[in-house]
Each structure stands twice: as structure tokens, then as C-alpha cells.
Design a protein around this motif. Sequence first.
Motif, short mmCIF file in Angstrom:
data_model
loop_
_atom_site.label_atom_id
_atom_site.label_comp_id
_atom_site.label_asym_id
_atom_site.label_seq_id
_atom_site.Cartn_x
_atom_site.Cartn_y
_atom_site.Cartn_z
N CYS A 182 0.86 -1.05 -0.11
CA CYS A 182 0.21 0.67 0.31
C CYS A 182 0.81 1.06 0.09
O CYS A 182 1.48 1.69 0.74
CB CYS A 182 -1.18 -0.06 1.19
SG CYS A 182 -2.22 1.70 1.41
N ALA A 183 0.26 2.25 -0.94
CA ALA A 183 1.37 3.49 -1.14
C ALA A 183 1.38 4.51 0.55
O ALA A 183 1.77 5.64 0.49
CB ALA A 183 0.89 3.90 -2.18
N VAL A 184 -0.08 4.14 0.64
CA VAL A 184 -0.07 4.64 2.10
C VAL A 184 0.45 4.08 3.33
O VAL A 184 1.43 5.13 4.47
CB VAL A 184 -1.56 5.34 2.33
CG1 VAL A 184 -1.24 6.09 3.70
CG2 VAL A 184 -2.20 6.13 1.51
N SER A 185 0.63 3.40 3.60
CA SER A 185 0.72 2.61 5.38
C SER A 185 1.66 1.69 4.77
O SER A 185 2.76 1.60 6.39
CB SER A 185 -0.27 1.34 5.82
OG SER A 185 -1.37 1.78 5.24
N GLY A 186 2.79 1.59 3.36
CA GLY A 186 3.49 1.10 3.33
C GLY A 186 4.02 -0.33 3.60
O GLY A 186 2.72 -1.34 3.75
N VAL A 187 5.12 -0.85 3.74
CA VAL A 187 4.97 -2.01 4.65
C VAL A 187 4.69 -2.33 6.14
O VAL A 187 4.97 -1.66 7.02
CB VAL A 187 6.80 -3.10 5.12
CG1 VAL A 187 6.99 -3.96 5.17
CG2 VAL A 187 7.37 -2.60 3.36
N GLN A 188 3.92 -3.46 6.41
CA GLN A 188 2.82 -3.35 7.35
C GLN A 188 3.22 -5.47 7.80
O GLN A 188 3.62 -5.68 7.09
CB GLN A 188 1.40 -3.37 7.40
CG GLN A 188 0.96 -2.35 6.85
CD GLN A 188 -0.41 -2.13 6.53
OE1 GLN A 188 -0.39 -2.83 4.84
NE2 GLN A 188 -1.59 -1.50 6.52
N SER A 189 2.45 -5.19 9.08
CA SER A 189 3.02 -6.57 9.59
C SER A 189 2.69 -7.96 8.57
O SER A 189 3.78 -9.33 9.11
CB SER A 189 2.37 -6.85 10.88
OG SER A 189 0.91 -6.95 9.87
N GLN A 190 1.48 -8.13 7.95
CA GLN A 190 1.70 -9.46 7.10
C GLN A 190 2.48 -9.07 5.93
O GLN A 190 2.70 -10.06 5.31
CB GLN A 190 0.12 -8.90 6.93
CG GLN A 190 -0.52 -10.81 6.70
CD GLN A 190 -0.16 -11.68 7.14
OE1 GLN A 190 0.27 -11.50 8.93
NE2 GLN A 190 -0.10 -12.90 6.82
N THR A 191 3.39 -7.80 5.11
CA THR A 191 3.71 -7.95 4.36
C THR A 191 5.58 -8.59 4.92
O THR A 191 5.70 -8.97 4.35
CB THR A 191 3.80 -6.71 4.47
OG1 THR A 191 2.70 -5.98 4.27
CG2 THR A 191 4.91 -6.21 3.03
N VAL A 192 5.53 -8.81 6.45
CA VAL A 192 6.15 -8.91 6.77
C VAL A 192 6.48 -10.72 6.83
O VAL A 192 7.32 -11.64 6.43
CB VAL A 192 6.99 -8.16 8.03
CG1 VAL A 192 7.87 -9.35 8.71
CG2 VAL A 192 7.58 -6.76 7.81
N THR A 193 4.99 -11.22 7.07
CA THR A 193 5.77 -12.21 7.20
C THR A 193 5.28 -13.05 5.59
O THR A 193 5.33 -13.73 5.83
CB THR A 193 3.57 -12.81 7.70
OG1 THR A 193 3.56 -11.82 8.78
CG2 THR A 193 3.37 -14.71 7.89
N VAL A 194 4.27 -11.88 5.06
CA VAL A 194 4.44 -13.04 3.06
C VAL A 194 5.78 -13.21 2.56
O VAL A 194 6.60 -13.87 2.01
CB VAL A 194 3.72 -11.96 2.39
CG1 VAL A 194 3.79 -12.22 1.01
CG2 VAL A 194 2.43 -12.25 2.70
N ASP A 195 6.75 -11.39 3.05
CA ASP A 195 8.15 -11.46 2.74
C ASP A 195 8.80 -13.36 3.17
O ASP A 195 9.74 -13.81 2.81
CB ASP A 195 9.09 -10.92 3.03
CG ASP A 195 10.29 -10.76 3.03
OD1 ASP A 195 11.38 -10.38 1.91
OD2 ASP A 195 10.93 -10.15 3.72
N ARG A 196 8.64 -13.70 4.47
CA ARG A 196 9.02 -14.60 5.17
C ARG A 196 8.51 -15.54 4.50
O ARG A 196 9.95 -16.80 4.18
CB ARG A 196 8.64 -14.65 7.08
CG ARG A 196 9.48 -15.67 7.49
CD ARG A 196 9.60 -15.73 8.97
NE ARG A 196 7.78 -15.73 9.48
CZ ARG A 196 7.72 -14.46 9.95
NH1 ARG A 196 8.32 -13.47 10.75
NH2 ARG A 196 6.33 -15.17 10.43
N GLN A 197 7.27 -15.98 3.73
CA GLN A 197 7.24 -16.64 3.20
C GLN A 197 8.24 -17.01 2.18
O GLN A 197 8.08 -18.83 2.10
CB GLN A 197 5.32 -17.00 3.15
CG GLN A 197 4.63 -17.28 4.44
CD GLN A 197 3.44 -17.09 4.88
OE1 GLN A 197 3.10 -16.80 4.14
NE2 GLN A 197 2.20 -17.99 5.33
#
Length: 772
Positions: A182-197
Amino acid sequence: MTTLLSGVFGTARAVLRPRAPRLAALTAVSSRTFHLSRVSMNTAAAPKQPETYEEEKVIIDEINKGLSETDLQTSQRMRNIGISAHIDSGKTTFTERVLFYTGRIKAIHEVRGRDAVGAKMDHMDLEREKGITIQSAATYCSWDKDNQSYHFNLIDTPGHIDFTIEVERALRVLDGAVLVVCAVSGVQSQTVTVDRQMRRYNVPRVTFINKMDRMGADPFRAIEQVNLKLKTPAAAIQVPIGAEADLKGVVNIIDRVALYNEGDQGEIIRADTNIPEELKDLVEEKRALLIETLADVDDEMADIYLEGEEPTVEQIKGAIRRATIARKFTPVLMGSALANKGIQPVLDAVVDYLPQPNEILNTGLEITNTGEEKPVNLIPSSTAPFVGLAFKLEEGQYGQLTYIRVYQGKLKKGSYMTHIKTGKKVKVARLVRMHSNDMEDVSEVGAGEICATFGIDCASGDTFIGQNSDKQIAMSSMFVPEAVISLSIAPKTKDNGAFSKAMNRFQKEDPTFRVKFDPESKETIISGMGELHLEIYVERIKREYGVECITGKPQVSYRESILSSTTFDYTHKKQSGGSGQYGRVMGEFSPIEGENKFTEHIVGGKIPEKFLFACSKGFEDCLEKGPLIGHKVLGVHMHINDGQTHIVDSSELSFRTATHGAFKQAFLEAQPVILEPIMSVEISAPNEFQGPVVGLVNKLGGMILETVNGQEEFTVTAECSLNSMFGFSTSLRACTQGKGEFSLEFCKYAQTSPQLQRELIAEYEKALAAKK
């Protein structure tokens, strides 16, 4: 009521692809992992598996030399991609546009549309009502670029942590992904989880910054967060023309061309080599930054950069492709799916920068006649023996629908394949390609494809091989997280079999949904990844099977542990006429980080080997039910170094029972404590509600780690005990006028307060007394 909660992270054996090292964050380990220390791995002597892409590339190039021209051309025109992101980042909206622009659907419908149609990929009624994706949906489409048609197998995945298994199984079989931010919220908690996956399955990604039409959109701040929070080198390959409500299109900074979306639904792209004057400096600045970032991750670009030369468009694209596939870089594109802007360039980027099926190393395990398992590299050729993985099951109108990813060979309608687990031959009666919940019949599918078939009895993660295959090749099962939360469930009326049928079906479909019967409370317990996860299944039982259920209050599964070391000397004696029971064990009992451990060191054969094995079994029994409140035990080390046997009365049962007594005695003397699960919580709400939200977190006893203020919204990251989070969604809605959102993810175990510990022990003792 007993419950099951362990770290959200489980253990998965042998890998399909070389995995990244396990992250240090995976701290909480279930006591079941004790068994692994006693298992000898057959693959220990196997050749070393490649750890970096450079090592993989050598093997991939060797495999590709043996492929036919037809196989190479087929692979070249195919991409298997997934769409992943944090909740509400616009994955399904993005997928809807992709299907429209590739001609798969004739009209665009919104996720929360008022036309009672809803997005194509959200085909369940529950998904359309709640405006969220619950099940990952597969489709395929074709995209024309440079007079060449490319075939995409595409999977839209959920964002909620509750449905994380859907993301796991999608990434398990895909070659690349589009990470939506999201351009407004940026990297959020679930983005980090998806990145780990994505890292777990070594999936390269292209990043798309969505919602550029929203107020407060800042793509370059989002790119900075991708670099810092995800620790992935990223650089923009586009800059936006206009911002927020004035967003008109994007400028491709590689070839310096402005792209404008025109037409009623952005279907016409007008390319213009005249870049708006006010953007020329920004384009050159970001282009220089792109080249500089690529020079850090790609050797060829580094040589060009160090020699001070200006790289050509082809050289930049080549460097981006090499670095992206090597998982060292992610190119960043931007636009707005809802405003129909910037989607088509993402499809071009998928073709240009994400890997073909033959550019990814897929590894299976060959099971030899002696039972050994040795890694074997799979060949993406249609002439090789068939190997496929059943990665997802669904109950369809024609029976069980099994999704299969073909890794090697081809699958034909009417042919037979062998189920590795059972050894049974199975006929492929019908073969289809999925388009959300619609299906199109095909006669055969080749290597690298994703298809589905009916009438196969198997579980998620099972492997199939060709009928005449000379090698028994098994793929590893996917990584399955442990359940986080449990509740009791019972049908309101007498069960006519539908309730049991629903439970069996959902367990088979979703490995994170677990059902067990508690003999003490005589209740059926369901466990899952969160309140929403279980709520959805209760609703599905009602809708799909017509069974209304009564559920108990969700309960947390605590853990029991110790703080100090102690010694034990326990004798078990029982005389009952004739031979009795006798066993004496001595040793040390101490706390340990992570998994539980049992060791023994006996000198002079004071306890025979068979009795020591009984002691280890007794230790495992005790781990399942701790002495304090009957929950699982975590972080204890039991070491037996002495003991005594009786020539007549000693037996395996005697020593197993003696271990039970020694465990309980030592545990209660070693400062026993109760541990509770601590969740990582991320809350977003409009700025005017910051005070009430912070107050709410403090009231729950949470620890605020970070507060980030945007132009419109703020985000609070905190750690709270799961016990305090029940009903949090209602409290948050109440104090933010329904505008607040939050996501939960398991973080660690921590000691409960002394007051809560006393309450829990008193409750447990009261429940035990009531049963007597």
C-alpha cells in the motif's frame, strides 16, 4: 477444556527447493520436536544441496542443456505467479484488473461491489459478504507482449494471518510472485510475514505499490521500508505522473517513456517519449539510483558502473532479470488497481523479470529400495516421467477437487498415475484448468503447469508419479504452522452425520484446522489460526451442511515451564502379591532454551538400555500434561545419571512410572511457572483516534513498541497477551467508530503474572476436585 497452542511455526522435513536458514524469530518450539533428536536422518550422507542461487544456476544450466527445443519454448512462454500482500492492500482488486486486461473476464466488478456480483476470484458467498479473501483461487490467462503470447498461471491469496496456510501452499508451488504494498501504509505486519514465506520457498518477486490515488500516497517511502524492513534491495523502475487524485500514469525510467492509461477502464495505454518537464530531474535521479542499486547486486552491471559507462536499456533489463531471479533484488512498479492505472506494465514486468519454470531448481526425494531418501533434481520436460504435487484440496459439486502442480513430464486425461503414499494406481478421469470456481476441460497438461482433477483420494501435500516411472520420487509436504487458538463446538441438534462429515472435510482441506475430542470434558475441540479462522468454519458448517453449532469461549493454551535447576531421586515401589514394581531414577532437572530435551548417562549398567528407553517415553508422557494446570510443558531438560533396579520387580512399566513421579517432584521444586502466548499486534486507524487506541492497548496491559504517524492514519505496533485480545475487535470498533483495523501474529511465550498463575492453578484444582 484442554487446548492447543504452540508457536505459529511448525517443522517441515525435506525440501522441495533449498530453503533459507530458519529465522531466529522462530523461538517457540512445540514439545513434539523432542522426537527429532532421536531420529536418524537417512539423507545425512546425501550430496550437499545448493544454498545460493549461483550454486543452483550451475545445476539449472546443466538441466536446460538436455531439454528439447519444444520444452524450452513452452517454458519461455509460461509464468506461475502468486499475488500476496497485507490485508486490504488490493490483491483481489489487482487480480480482477489483470483478468480484465488479459481478456479472461468481460467486465470489472469490485470486491465490495453493490452490483451483487463481486470480484471473480472471491467466489464464496462469505468472501463477498465480508469483502475478504478466505481461500486462494487459481486461474490462468494470456498476455501478449512484443507479438508473443505468454501463459500465466495465477493464484490470488488471502491477506489475513488466519488463512496463512493458503499463502503457504500457493507459494509452495509457484515460481514467482507479485508483492502488493500500500502506497499510504507501506510495509505492514503481514507484508513481513508474506516476505518470510517467500524466502522460505525461495520465491523471487516483483513489487507493486498500489493505491497511488489515495491521499498521503508516498511510493518512495514505501520503497525505503522494503529496503529496511524486508531487507531486500529494491529500486523504482517507474515514477508516477501526478499524485493522489491527479494520478494520470507512470514514467518508465529505464527507457524514459511516459505511459498514460486512457479509455473508460484504463484499457488503452498511450506511450509518449515526451516526459513531463517537472519530472525529468526526478526520472534521472531515480534512474541513477536504480543503476547504483543493481551494481551492488549484479556483477555485469557493477563492471559497467565502475567503468563509468551508461548502460543500455537491454543491459539494465538483463541485470534486473538476473538479480530478481537470484532473489537479490526486487523491481518496484506503481499505480492504482481501483483507478485502473499502472496494471499493464506489471504484466510486462512479470514477463521480463520473473522466472520461467525451467529457471527454478525443483528438488524431490528419490526413495530407494533400501528406504533411503536422496535428493534428485526434477527436469521440466514433457518427455520425462510424470511427477506432480497435490497442493490444495476443495470439496466441489463433483466431489473432491485436487489441485496439482506438474513438475516433470505430462499428465493426460484417461491416464493412470501412482499415489506415492499408498502405492495405489489412480485414473485421471477428468482434467481441468481452474478459473476461480469455473473450470475448463483439457486433454493434457505439461511440465510447469497447474491443473485440477476429480475423484482422487489424497491429502494436501501428497506426491503422484507416472504409472511406469522407474524412480519413486516424493516431494516434501508444505510447511504447516501450529494452531493458535481453540474452542469447544457441538451441534445444537442431534448429529445426523453432517457435523462429522464437515469436520472430516475441513481437516482434509485445511491442515491448520484441527479437531480433537477431549475425553476429560467430553467436548469436541476445534483449533485454528485465530478467532476469524474458527468463526469462518463455524459459519461454513451452518451454510454448507445446515448444522447450527454452539461454541464455547475461545481459550488460550498456556505452557508450563521452570526457572531454576534441581536434582531428583525418586523410587517407585509397588507390591501386590507375586512380582511387584520397582524402579529408582536419579539425576538433574533444569531449564533449557526452546525445545524439551531428555538425556541419560549411566555408568556400570545400573539401568539397562530397555529401561532407559522406557524412561524417555515416560518423559514424553509428562510433556503432554504438566503438573500445574495440565497444559503442555516447554523448555525443560531431564538428565538421568544414576538409578537402581530390582532383579525381579523391575520392568519397563516400573521405570516409566518412576520417571512420571521424578518429573512431577522435580518440576514442582524448580520454581514452576505458567507461560502465556504473546501476540504481535498491529493497529491502524485515522489520526484522530490515536489517544483512545493507545489507551485501549495500555488497558489490555500491552507493550507499545512503535507508533508511526502518516498523513491520515497512524499505526501502532505492540505486544499483547492472547488472553487479553478476546473481543478486541469489538472494543477497537467502538473506540474508532468502526474505522480501526488490526492484525495478530504469534510472537513468543512469556511468563504470566503471579496473580493470573494463582487463578489458573486454583481453577485447575477446582475442576479436578469436581471430577472426583
